[in-house]
Scaffold this motif. Structure first.
Motif, PDB file in Angstrom:
ATOM      1  N   ALA A 245       0.590  -6.814 -13.806  1.00  0.00           N
ATOM      2  CA  ALA A 245       1.793  -6.952 -12.984  1.00  0.00           C
ATOM      3  C   ALA A 245       2.728  -5.765 -13.173  1.00  0.00           C
ATOM      4  N   LEU A 246       2.625  -5.075 -14.308  1.00  0.00           N
ATOM      5  CA  LEU A 246       3.474  -3.923 -14.580  1.00  0.00           C
ATOM      6  C   LEU A 246       2.919  -2.640 -13.978  1.00  0.00           C
ATOM      7  N   GLU A 247       1.738  -2.721 -13.403  1.00  0.00           N
ATOM      8  CA  GLU A 247       1.128  -1.550 -12.784  1.00  0.00           C
ATOM      9  C   GLU A 247       1.563  -1.422 -11.330  1.00  0.00           C
ATOM     10  N   LEU A 248       1.186  -0.324 -10.700  1.00  0.00           N
ATOM     11  CA  LEU A 248       1.569  -0.056  -9.311  1.00  0.00           C
ATOM     12  C   LEU A 248       0.895  -1.044  -8.371  1.00  0.00           C
ATOM     13  N   GLY A 249       1.671  -1.590  -7.436  1.00  0.00           N
ATOM     14  CA  GLY A 249       1.144  -2.541  -6.471  1.00  0.00           C
ATOM     15  C   GLY A 249       1.309  -2.063  -5.033  1.00  0.00           C
ATOM     16  N   HIS A 250       0.458  -2.572  -4.164  1.00  0.00           N
ATOM     17  CA  HIS A 250       0.529  -2.255  -2.728  1.00  0.00           C
ATOM     18  C   HIS A 250       0.456  -3.566  -1.948  1.00  0.00           C
ATOM     19  N   ARG A 309      -8.151   5.357  -0.915  1.00  0.00           N
ATOM     20  CA  ARG A 309      -7.135   6.392  -0.736  1.00  0.00           C
ATOM     21  C   ARG A 309      -6.310   6.560  -2.020  1.00  0.00           C
ATOM     22  N   TYR A 310      -5.932   5.455  -2.638  1.00  0.00           N
ATOM     23  CA  TYR A 310      -5.192   5.528  -3.904  1.00  0.00           C
ATOM     24  C   TYR A 310      -6.019   6.253  -4.961  1.00  0.00           C
ATOM     25  N   GLN A 311      -7.303   5.934  -5.029  1.00  0.00           N
ATOM     26  CA  GLN A 311      -8.148   6.579  -6.035  1.00  0.00           C
ATOM     27  C   GLN A 311      -8.323   8.068  -5.742  1.00  0.00           C
ATOM     28  N   LYS A 312      -8.477   8.419  -4.493  1.00  0.00           N
ATOM     29  CA  LYS A 312      -8.629   9.827  -4.116  1.00  0.00           C
ATOM     30  C   LYS A 312      -7.373  10.619  -4.448  1.00  0.00           C
ATOM     31  N   GLN A 313      -6.209   9.975  -4.304  1.00  0.00           N
ATOM     32  CA  GLN A 313      -4.935  10.631  -4.595  1.00  0.00           C
ATOM     33  C   GLN A 313      -4.557  10.536  -6.083  1.00  0.00           C
ATOM     34  N   HIS A 314      -5.425   9.939  -6.887  1.00  0.00           N
ATOM     35  CA  HIS A 314      -5.229   9.809  -8.344  1.00  0.00           C
ATOM     36  C   HIS A 314      -3.989   8.973  -8.684  1.00  0.00           C
ATOM     37  N   PHE A 315      -3.823   7.896  -7.933  1.00  0.00           N
ATOM     38  CA  PHE A 315      -2.813   6.894  -8.255  1.00  0.00           C
ATOM     39  C   PHE A 315      -3.550   5.632  -8.692  1.00  0.00           C
ATOM     40  N   ASP A 316      -3.352   5.231  -9.930  1.00  0.00           N
ATOM     41  CA  ASP A 316      -4.000   4.017 -10.422  1.00  0.00           C
ATOM     42  C   ASP A 316      -3.320   2.797  -9.814  1.00  0.00           C
ATOM     43  N   PRO A 466      10.768  -3.527 -13.931  1.00  0.00           N
ATOM     44  CA  PRO A 466       9.585  -4.328 -14.306  1.00  0.00           C
ATOM     45  C   PRO A 466       8.461  -4.282 -13.287  1.00  0.00           C
ATOM     46  N   LEU A 467       8.795  -4.239 -11.991  1.00  0.00           N
ATOM     47  CA  LEU A 467       7.783  -4.334 -10.951  1.00  0.00           C
ATOM     48  C   LEU A 467       7.889  -3.135 -10.016  1.00  0.00           C
ATOM     49  N   LEU A 468       6.792  -2.394  -9.866  1.00  0.00           N
ATOM     50  CA  LEU A 468       6.753  -1.193  -9.035  1.00  0.00           C
ATOM     51  C   LEU A 468       5.714  -1.400  -7.939  1.00  0.00           C
ATOM     52  N   PHE A 469       6.153  -1.376  -6.694  1.00  0.00           N
ATOM     53  CA  PHE A 469       5.225  -1.640  -5.586  1.00  0.00           C
ATOM     54  C   PHE A 469       5.830  -1.129  -4.282  1.00  0.00           C
ATOM     55  N   ASN A 470       4.997  -1.047  -3.271  1.00  0.00           N
ATOM     56  CA  ASN A 470       5.493  -0.731  -1.931  1.00  0.00           C
ATOM     57  C   ASN A 470       5.010  -1.800  -0.950  1.00  0.00           C
ATOM     58  N   ILE A 471       5.793  -2.005   0.100  1.00  0.00           N
ATOM     59  CA  ILE A 471       5.457  -2.942   1.170  1.00  0.00           C
ATOM     60  C   ILE A 471       5.210  -2.121   2.430  1.00  0.00           C
ATOM     61  N   ASP A 472       3.996  -2.140   2.914  1.00  0.00           N
ATOM     62  CA  ASP A 472       3.591  -1.277   4.018  1.00  0.00           C
ATOM     63  C   ASP A 472       3.344  -2.092   5.287  1.00  0.00           C
ATOM     64  N   ASP A 473       3.227  -1.373   6.397  1.00  0.00           N
ATOM     65  CA  ASP A 473       2.837  -1.933   7.693  1.00  0.00           C
ATOM     66  C   ASP A 473       3.887  -2.829   8.329  1.00  0.00           C
ATOM     67  N   GLN A 474       5.139  -2.741   7.880  1.00  0.00           N
ATOM     68  CA  GLN A 474       6.205  -3.574   8.442  1.00  0.00           C
ATOM     69  C   GLN A 474       7.125  -2.783   9.373  1.00  0.00           C
ATOM     70  N   LEU A 496       4.442   7.901 -12.131  1.00  0.00           N
ATOM     71  CA  LEU A 496       3.532   6.796 -12.410  1.00  0.00           C
ATOM     72  C   LEU A 496       2.845   6.992 -13.757  1.00  0.00           C
ATOM     73  N   GLU A 497       2.469   8.234 -14.071  1.00  0.00           N
ATOM     74  CA  GLU A 497       1.860   8.509 -15.368  1.00  0.00           C
ATOM     75  C   GLU A 497       2.860   8.254 -16.501  1.00  0.00           C
ATOM     76  N   LEU A 498       4.121   8.604 -16.289  1.00  0.00           N
ATOM     77  CA  LEU A 498       5.151   8.330 -17.293  1.00  0.00           C
ATOM     78  C   LEU A 498       5.309   6.829 -17.486  1.00  0.00           C
ATOM     79  N   ARG A 499       5.270   6.080 -16.407  1.00  0.00           N
ATOM     80  CA  ARG A 499       5.374   4.619 -16.507  1.00  0.00           C
ATOM     81  C   ARG A 499       4.225   4.060 -17.342  1.00  0.00           C
ATOM     82  N   LYS A 500       3.031   4.618 -17.175  1.00  0.00           N
ATOM     83  CA  LYS A 500       1.892   4.166 -17.967  1.00  0.00           C
ATOM     84  C   LYS A 500       2.124   4.456 -19.447  1.00  0.00           C
TER      85      LYS A 500
END
Length: 1007
Positions: A245-250, A309-316, A466-474, A496-500
């Protein structure tokens, strides 16, 4: 006067007598009411007054009363005096005065009063009110997530759900507040309420709920932690989320989103893997591609492609919701997607607003829009069954008292606005102070957007939440962290790497939140002795736990080099050293810094002197100052965290030039825990220290010194003085000057049986920073500075002075402002209609002159102070669900009205605004919608009525442009009881707007 027949309301009459029953005291009043007083625990009391005398314990389901036994009640002792009933419970005296019938809580251990009712409780057929005495230096917090506000003194807040995500909105209905006087109150009611903390009467706090039943819990504590812990006793501890839950969300919609072809020049256009640009569309005639979960339509528009796309852009990517906003999901397709997500290390979730009986296989969590405890409990149990002992997770966009034990609170705001940042920071602070520590908002909102600078600054500060995410397609603009150019993508990736790196620290904060410690903290939590920390003056800053202070960029002001200009950055406590996390530059606390510049990669983040961080695998970073201590927690991410976890306590003690670091043996255990581990210490310092001694369980370890990075990297044990140190390599390309650290490496040992003690002599870190200024009589005190009255606004004033030295310091209302040069300075973000007393002194190096004589000014009233309130508006068009007509006159720019049906020019829209009384006006302002301008009125007419019945035309028709500017109609010398606005043409098929405001004539108000 106890009766108020006009409102069918009366005050509680004289206390006539009391009886001690089996598990409560029964109080009888002259007006016929009977109340019950329960002594539930040490410092937890319940006062229950039911005018119907039914005393239904289940009238509200907010509290589980079965957890309490009768021991504290049995130990309590009543005694009567000539004018009061006093009930002794531990060190607390509950004093019930006979006439008037008011209650006081006195704390014998502190020899002071915690709480005093100013007058008897007021009861009505559909309302009950408690009025408390408010002290001068008393501040109030709570009420749930009140967007834009965390400190409520002098304000009135609503206890309700209004689903407004911007400034003034209330996302969680939490009938709980507390005071820094050391008490909290929790009203056991689902009814809406209104809490007035001195807006009407600065000496009173008026707590009202729309129910005749007065069922109130009183919580006594010495700190916010004490009070929140007792609140959790009543309503439940916050959810302990799984680590992902503390990781990046989409969060996206890959079921109904449609795409049309576009060109690169379109601001909202997005390039896909086929090399072409596309825009989202709702027009079926334009559609060339449709979204899907697994590529059932076109793969590049699918949820799977987004994971790629996230993996290609090196975002975990840690977690993903693929069906946001729609329940029509094919279970087989969803199960296939869940399997794909799992194989790529992404936890798959489901959005739902339905009461479901089961979840598809591999559904790790859900997002919902309910706060119903029964539904949330049922969902939690279904997730547990699905997850085979792994912790369940629920995200909800609303909350109530108690829902914190089932769900985390997340929402999406309108994106692309600087003001959202300050609003959300204050809201997050308020949520944490209301027992809602797990809170988050989508990066750059869920619609709007398109401003790269706002988007990247939003991602930066939310990386420390605590929670890092984006809400897309709205909306039109994509919200992914790689939606803009390569430069922006690299910066987002670095954060994002610093957050990790900080994940262990953040997880420890989440664990401590179970015990009443906020995650996102107001400054007063750690620095309670400074009054400024309780006020809105610092509502744009927050502490992430005890160690990090974050001051987000909140506006688009830039210096001559295009860097963000930062003023009003307050660092608390003049005894504390603050270190810029990225540059290592040191600052002395207890002052406001101004004229700071931050390039786009650099967020103002400061490490508190004395901080200790765990970067994972026992790799620790120290910023020594004084005595500090922290415990880091870990577990296996399963449901047994309460009993199966580890704790590692670390202490740092810098006394004079001797530094002692102690790492205690790790306590506890959990399945999968590694008992054998290496230990690495990275100790920030200013110069080469000597006299290093390392002891393991009191036995000295021979430590070899290494001279290069490479030789130290291959060593199993030893130390290295690194003059080019960085623990955030992802930022090295932005920041050339490196920092200095003593690095110590210890070989693998049993961490449960190893006490590590490190002593360093001749240690120096920040010694020069902590040296205070010296008053030099040679430096001449400034002549009296001046303030031009014409430069004073509601939120700013400018001072001028004859330049003697390059720099000056200003004291404003007792707060020191530093970093000011030249011969003038403008203070921004001031409070309207407030008196400011200032002094100025010259600065030369670490020497300062005497202060000038005091001078000052009063800021002007804010425009909103002249806006007419309580306007009743009617229309011939029905409003769209969720966008009621009342939003048009609620004076909240975050709310938005919109018509339900398609606008027809042959049927003009009329809006009739009725005032409570005849008003002398100055102007009307129409504030257009924020998301887009498809629905802006572009041709309108106005009519005036002095009696509310007969209307006469006012001027010709007005032609407006469909843009972001407010539309103003001058009404000087106009007196009206009602005004009718007619919309003849709109820029689209609908009509919408944020607000219609009518302003009084200033002269009539100020007279």
């Amino acid at each position: 006067m106890t009766q108020d027949t006009q409102f069918n309301r009366h005050q509680l009459g004289q206390l006539l007598g009391a009886n001690k029953r089996d598990h409560y005291y029964e109080l009888h009043y002259a007006t016929g009411e009977v109340a019950r007083l329960y002594i539930l625990a040490d410092g937890i009391f319940r006062y229950f007054l039911d005018p119907s005398k039914k005393f239904d314990e289940n009238h509200s389901s907010l509290v589980n009363l079965e957890q309490f036994n009768n021991q504290y009640f049995e130990k309590s002792r009543p005694r009567a005096t000539s004018d009061s009933l006093i009930i002794q419970s531990g060190s607390y005296q509950l004093i019930f005065q006979q006439k008037p019938a008011i209650m006081t809580i006195f704390d014998e251990s502190l020899h002071r009063t915690r709480l005093v009712q100013l007058s008897p409780i007021e009861l009505g057929t559909d309302q009950s009110t408690e009025i408390l005495k408010q002290n001068k230096n008393e501040f109030y917090f709570g009420g749930g997530l009140q967007n834009g506000s965390f400190s409520h003194k002098g304000k009135r807040i609503d206890i309700k759900h209004d689903n407004i995500t911007g400034d003034g909105g209330v996302l969680s209905q939490v009938p709980f507040f507390w005071s820094n006087a050391g008490f909290g109150e929790f009203r056991n009611s689902m009814a809406n309420g209104e809490y007035d903390f001195g807006k009407v009467n600065e000496n009173a706090a008026m707590i009202t709920h729309n129910t005749p039943i007065f069922d109130n819990f009183y919580l006594i504590g010495n700190s916010s932690k004490d009070i929140l812990r007792k609140y959790f006793v009543l309503t439940g501890q916050p959810l302990m989320p799984p680590k992902y839950a503390l990781e990046l969300g989409h969060i996206g919609n890959f079921l109904t989103t449609k795409w049309k072809p576009s060109e690169a020049k379109e601001r909202a256009a997005q390039m896909f893997e086929d090399g072409n640009y596309y825009l989202r569309t709702n027009n079926d005639d334009e559609v060339i591609g449709k979204a899907s979960l697994n590529g059932e339509e076109q793969y590049q528009f699918s949820a799977r492609a987004m994971i790629d796309r996230y993996q290609k852009q090196h975002f975990d990517l840690g977690w993903m919701i693929p069906n946001f906003g729609t329940n029509d999901v094919n279970d087989d397709a969803l199960e296939l997607f869940n399997e794909y997500a799992e194989t790529h290390g992404v936890e798959a979730g489901l959005w739902t607003d339905q009461n479901k009986d089961n979840f598809v296989k591999n559904t790790s969590f859900i997002a919902t829009n309910t706060y119903d405890e029964k539904v949330l409990d049922k969902d939690t149990q279904m997730l547990k069954n699905n997850l085979n002992r792994r912790r369940p997770l629920i995200f909800a966009n609303t909350a109530n008292a108690g829902s914190q034990k089932f769900s985390a609170l997340i929402f999406g705001d309108s994106g692309g606005n600087w003001e959202n940042t300050r609003t959300q920071v204050a809201g997050f602070l308020g949520a944490n102070l209301s027992g809602e520590p797990l809170v988050g908002c989508g990066v750059d909102g869920n619609n709007g957007g398109g401003n790269a600078q706002i988007s990247i600054r939003d991602f930066q500060w939310k990386a420390f939440t605590p929670l890092l995410f984006n809400i897309d397609d709205q909306g039109k603009f994509s919200k992914s962290p790689f939606a803009y150019n390569n430069k922006m993508t690299r910066i987002n990736r670095a954060y994002l790497e610093l957050r990790k790196q900080l994940k262990n620290y953040l997880y420890t904060l989440v664990y401590q939140a179970q015990n009443g410690e906020p995650i996102i903290r107001a400054l007063f939590i750690d620095f309670p002795h400074e009054q400024i920390n309780y006020t809105e003056q610092v509502d744009h800053e927050f502490m992430l736990g005890p160690n990090l202070l974050i001051s987000p960029i909140t506006n688009g002001r830039e210096d001559g080099n295009g860097n963000s200009r930062k003023d009003n950055l307050y660092l608390p406590d003049h005894r504390t050293m603050w270190i810029d996390l990225f540059t290592g530059k040191k600052y002395l606390g207890g002052r406001v810094y101004n004229k700071l510049s931050y390039p786009v990669w650099h967020l103002p983040v400061f490490v508190r002197g004395g901080s200790i961080f765990d970067l994972g695998k026992r790799n620790y970073v120290f910023y020594p100052q004084g005595m500090s201590q922290i415990s880091f927690y870990d577990d296996n991410d399963y449901t047994d965290f309460a009993h199966k976890h580890s704790e590692t306590k670390i202490t740092s003690d810098l006394e004079s030039s001797k530094l002692t670091i102690t790492i205690d043996p790790t306590k506890g255990e959990f399945n999968g825990m590694e008992d054998e581990s290496t230990t690495n210490l990275n100790i920030m310092c200013d110069s080469y220290p000597d006299g290093l001694t390392v002891k393991i369980n009191d036995q000295v370890i021979n430590m070899q010194e290494y001279g290069t990075v490479d030789t130290f990297a291959h060593a199993k044990e030893g130390f290295f003085y690194n003059t080019n140190y960085s623990w955030m390599p992802e930022f090295d390309s932005y920041n050339e000057p490196k920092q200095t650290a003593l690095q110590i490496k210890l070989a693998k040992r049993d961490i449960t049986d190893s006490k590590i003690t490190i002593t360093i002599q001749n240690f120096n870190y920040g010694g020069q920073t902590l040296v205070h200024s010296i008053t030099d009589s040679v430096l001449r005190a400034p002549k009296l500075p001046t303030i031009n009255p014409e430069d004073i606004t509601a939120h700013s004033l400018t001072i001028n002075w004859p330049k003697v030295t390059d720099k000056v310091q200003v004291e404003m209302n007792g707060i020191l402002y530093d970093g000011i040069d030249g011969d003038s300075f403008t203070f921004h973000e001031l409070t309207p209609n407030t008196k400011y007393i200032l002094r100025l002194r010259n600065v030369a190096g670490n020497k300062v002159s005497e202060w000038s004589d005091p001078f000052g000014a009063i800021t002007k009233k804010a425009a909103i102070d002249y806006a007419i309130q309580n306007i009743h508006v009617t229309s011939n068009y029905e409003a769209k669900d969720g966008h009621p007509l009342s939003y048009l006159t609620d004076l909240k720019l975050a709310s938005e009205w919109e018509v339900k049906d398609k606008f027809d020019e042959t049927k003009p829209l009329t809006l009739t605004f009725n005032f409570e009384k005849e008003e002398k006006l100055s102007r009307m302002a129409f504030v257009p919608r924020n998301i887009d301008h498809d629905g802006d009125p572009i041709e309108v007419g106005m009519e005036i009525s002095k009696d509310g019945n007969e209307f006469k035309p006012y001027g010709d028709r007005y032609t407006w442009k469909a843009d972001a500017k407010n539309k103003v109609i001058g009404l000087r010398d106009v007196t009206a009881k009602a005004i009718r606005l007619t919309v003849y043409k709109s820029s689209g098929s609908t009509v919408a707007g944020k607000e219609v405001m009518f302003f009084k004539d200033k002269n009539s108000v100020d007279e």
